[in-house]
Design a protein around this motif. Structure first.
Motif, PDB file in Angstrom:
ATOM      1  N   CYS A 148      -4.030  -2.345  -3.308  1.00  0.00           N
ATOM      2  CA  CYS A 148      -3.072  -1.470  -3.984  1.00  0.00           C
ATOM      3  C   CYS A 148      -2.735  -0.242  -3.149  1.00  0.00           C
TER       4      CYS A 148
ATOM      5  N   LYS B  51       0.591   1.514  -3.061  1.00  0.00           N
ATOM      6  CA  LYS B  51       0.958   2.380  -4.182  1.00  0.00           C
ATOM      7  C   LYS B  51       0.154   3.689  -4.161  1.00  0.00           C
TER       8      LYS B  51
ATOM      9  N   GLU C 260       2.087   6.858  -5.172  1.00  0.00           N
ATOM     10  CA  GLU C 260       2.410   6.869  -6.591  1.00  0.00           C
ATOM     11  C   GLU C 260       1.172   7.126  -7.449  1.00  0.00           C
TER      12      GLU C 260
ATOM     13  N   TRP D 131      -2.559  -6.087 -11.741  1.00  0.00           N
ATOM     14  CA  TRP D 131      -1.228  -6.150 -11.166  1.00  0.00           C
ATOM     15  C   TRP D 131      -0.532  -7.401 -11.669  1.00  0.00           C
TER      16      TRP D 131
ATOM     17  N   ILE E 188       2.773   1.088 -12.536  1.00  0.00           N
ATOM     18  CA  ILE E 188       3.476   1.616 -11.375  1.00  0.00           C
ATOM     19  C   ILE E 188       4.293   0.482 -10.771  1.00  0.00           C
TER      20      ILE E 188
ATOM     21  N   HIS F 106       8.181  -0.559  -8.575  1.00  0.00           N
ATOM     22  CA  HIS F 106       9.114  -0.006  -7.586  1.00  0.00           C
ATOM     23  C   HIS F 106      10.231   0.807  -8.236  1.00  0.00           C
TER      24      HIS F 106
ATOM     25  N   THR G  31       7.308   4.762 -12.785  1.00  0.00           N
ATOM     26  CA  THR G  31       6.016   4.638 -13.457  1.00  0.00           C
ATOM     27  C   THR G  31       6.243   4.712 -14.953  1.00  0.00           C
TER      28      THR G  31
END
Length: 158
Positions: free
Chosen positions: A84, A87, A90, A107, A126, A128, A131
């Protein structure tokens, strides 16, 4: 707005993935969490495993929950998030916004979105595109991901 599946349907999805009330993945959790923590730290994202995330992973970790939309399309939600680090930014921003820790707990394959939880078991997704708040606990997060009924995060800051 879609309504979510009934709790019984979610329980059936979990059971089909291999979950049962006595399930305990304690032997796999340390390796997973150590990898996630060190991988994210290498990308300037500092987080720690907290008891609620550890309990979630002990019970629900390492499942592949299938969302059978129709005969031609299925999506899966995997209840562990090993890779992850893409990310990391984020995740750090979310922790700053919420002023609390989060830990990756799953995920989804189709959208490559990451689910994280807070110590009060709230789940955030989260993606693309942004969020989102996905609910509290396993049943709400699965329902939200299954139906796509995710809420803007702005409504759920602490």
């Amino acid at each position: 707005m879609s309504t979510g599946p009934a709790r019984e349907e979610i329980d059936q999805l979990l059971a089909a993935a291999g979950w049962h009330p006595a399930r305990d993945m304690s032997e796999k959790v340390p390796e997973l969490t150590e990898f996630v923590i060190s991988d994210l730290a290498a990308h300037d994202c500092q987080l720690e495993l907290f008891p609620e995330a550890e309990a979630f992973l002990r019970s629900y970790g390492f499942l592949t929950v299938e969302f059978p939309y129709d005969a031609e399309r299925a999506d899966t939600f995997n209840t562990c998030a090993r890779f992850c680090s893409d990310k990391a930014e984020e995740i750090s921003e979310l922790m700053d916004d919420l002023q609390r820790s989060v830990f990756p707990i799953g995920w989804d394959k189709m959208e490559n979105g990451l689910a994280v939880m807070t110590p009060d078991e709230r789940m955030f997704y989260i993606h693309h595109s942004g969020t989102y708040y996905a609910g509290t606990g396993i049943h709400e997060v699965i329902s939200s991901l299954y139906t796509g009924n995710l809420q803007p995060i702005e409504d759920y800051h602490v």
